[in-house]
Design an enzyme around this catalytic site. Structure first.
Site, PDB file in Angstrom:
ATOM      1  N   ASN A 161       0.855  -1.193   0.000  1.00  0.00           N
ATOM      2  CA  ASN A 161       0.000   0.000   0.000  1.00  0.00           C
ATOM      3  C   ASN A 161       0.888   1.240   0.000  1.00  0.00           C
ATOM      4  O   ASN A 161       2.112   1.129  -0.029  1.00  0.00           O
ATOM      5  CB  ASN A 161      -0.954  -0.028   1.202  1.00  0.00           C
ATOM      6  CG  ASN A 161      -0.197  -0.087   2.515  1.00  0.00           C
ATOM      7  OD1 ASN A 161       0.498   0.851   2.885  1.00  0.00           O
ATOM      8  ND2 ASN A 161      -0.307  -1.214   3.215  1.00  0.00           N
ATOM      9  N   ARG A 162       0.276   2.409   0.018  1.00  0.00           N
ATOM     10  CA  ARG A 162       1.024   3.653  -0.188  1.00  0.00           C
ATOM     11  C   ARG A 162       1.682   4.213   1.063  1.00  0.00           C
ATOM     12  O   ARG A 162       2.256   5.293   1.029  1.00  0.00           O
ATOM     13  CB  ARG A 162       0.091   4.726  -0.768  1.00  0.00           C
ATOM     14  CG  ARG A 162      -0.379   4.428  -2.173  1.00  0.00           C
ATOM     15  CD  ARG A 162      -1.127   5.629  -2.752  1.00  0.00           C
ATOM     16  NE  ARG A 162      -1.812   5.303  -3.987  1.00  0.00           N
ATOM     17  CZ  ARG A 162      -1.205   5.242  -5.176  1.00  0.00           C
ATOM     18  NH1 ARG A 162       0.086   5.513  -5.273  1.00  0.00           N
ATOM     19  NH2 ARG A 162      -1.894   4.938  -6.256  1.00  0.00           N
TER      20      ARG A 162
END
Ligand code: CTP
Ligand code: CA
Length: 227
Positions: free
Chosen positions: A34-35
């Site tokens: 994920n970011r």
């Protein structure tokens, strides 16, 4: 000269922080992530150490350097982050769960690189991961456990729901669709959500958000503190 370093009001406290994303292996060369950059959690670890706490940082894969005086435990997967965070919590007084833990992980990661010529790669069977924050809260007793809620809509409603469902003392809520709070930003605009209500902060540099959170949760951290 020492006064320039600021207050050492957390001496004697052991603070556990988890931070960063997790990587969930699909095969030896591919993963789901994920970011998250880990910046918020690293800022909390750094601030706690600066204020004199003993700090353990359980970190997923990031490009960040461990802050001075912080003991870092490196992990990759949600399962590893779960086990390391629970183990390190035994010696901690406070836990702050800022990690962006994968919610799902591949059921059966391949032990070899999957080849599109040979194997189907258009669907990956996933299974839900264990909730680290909820598991910490189940064993916390009088210790303070803090979670985060990174949302794009209905921020405070989601944060309150997480506070109750997981049994945390405080949820740090931030709207990741806003530029000042998005992934990788050096600022954050957060609200502290507790059973007692909501405290909305202005947009602040990450070190200031970290200091505000620590002052909010640490007993003796000033008037009106403690969740
Ligand atoms: N969290 C955790 N373990 C998980 C998932 C989340 O410890 N497997 C923690 C995060 O570190 C954060 C809090 O729970 O402190 C909220 O995470 P979030 O992803 O917002 O909540 P979820 O319960 O996963 O719900 P959703 O992603 O659907 O919003
Ligand atoms: Ca999640």
């Amino acid at each position: 000269a020492l006064a320039l370093l600021g207050p050492r009001d957390l001496v004697g406290l052991h603070v556990l922080v988890n931070a960063g994303p997790t990587h969930e292996a699909i095969d030896p060369v591919r993963y789901i992530a994920n970011r998250s950059t880990g910046k918020m959690g690293y800022a909390i670890a750094e601030a706690a150490a600066r204020r004199g706490a003993e700090v353990t940082l359980v970190s997923g894969p990031t490009s960040l350097v461990a802050p001075a005086g912080v003991r870092r435990v490196d992990v990759e997967s949600a399962a590893q982050m779960h086990d390391a965070t629970l183990a390190e919590f035994e010696a901690a007084d406070v836990a702050i769960c800022s990690a962006a833990v994968a919610d799902y992980t591949p059921v059966a990661p391949a032990d070899h690189k999957l080849k599109k010529s040979r194997e189907r790669l258009d669907a990956i069977e996933l299974t839900e991961t264990a909730d680290i924050l909820a598991d910490l809260c189940a064993v916390k007793g009088p210790r303070v456990v803090v979670g985060f809620a990174a949302e794009t809509d209905d921020l405070l409603a989601h944060a309150r729901e997480k506070l109750e469902r997981k049994g945390a003392d405080l949820i740090v809520a931030n709207d990741v669709s806003r530029p000042e709070s998005t992934f990788g930003a050096d600022t954050n605009r957060v609200a502290f959500v507790t059973a007692g209500g909501v405290e909305q902060l202005e947009t602040l540099p990450l070190p200031a958000v970290a200091d505000a959170l620590l002052s909010r949760i640490v007993p003796g951290g000033g008037p009106g503190t403690g969740p």
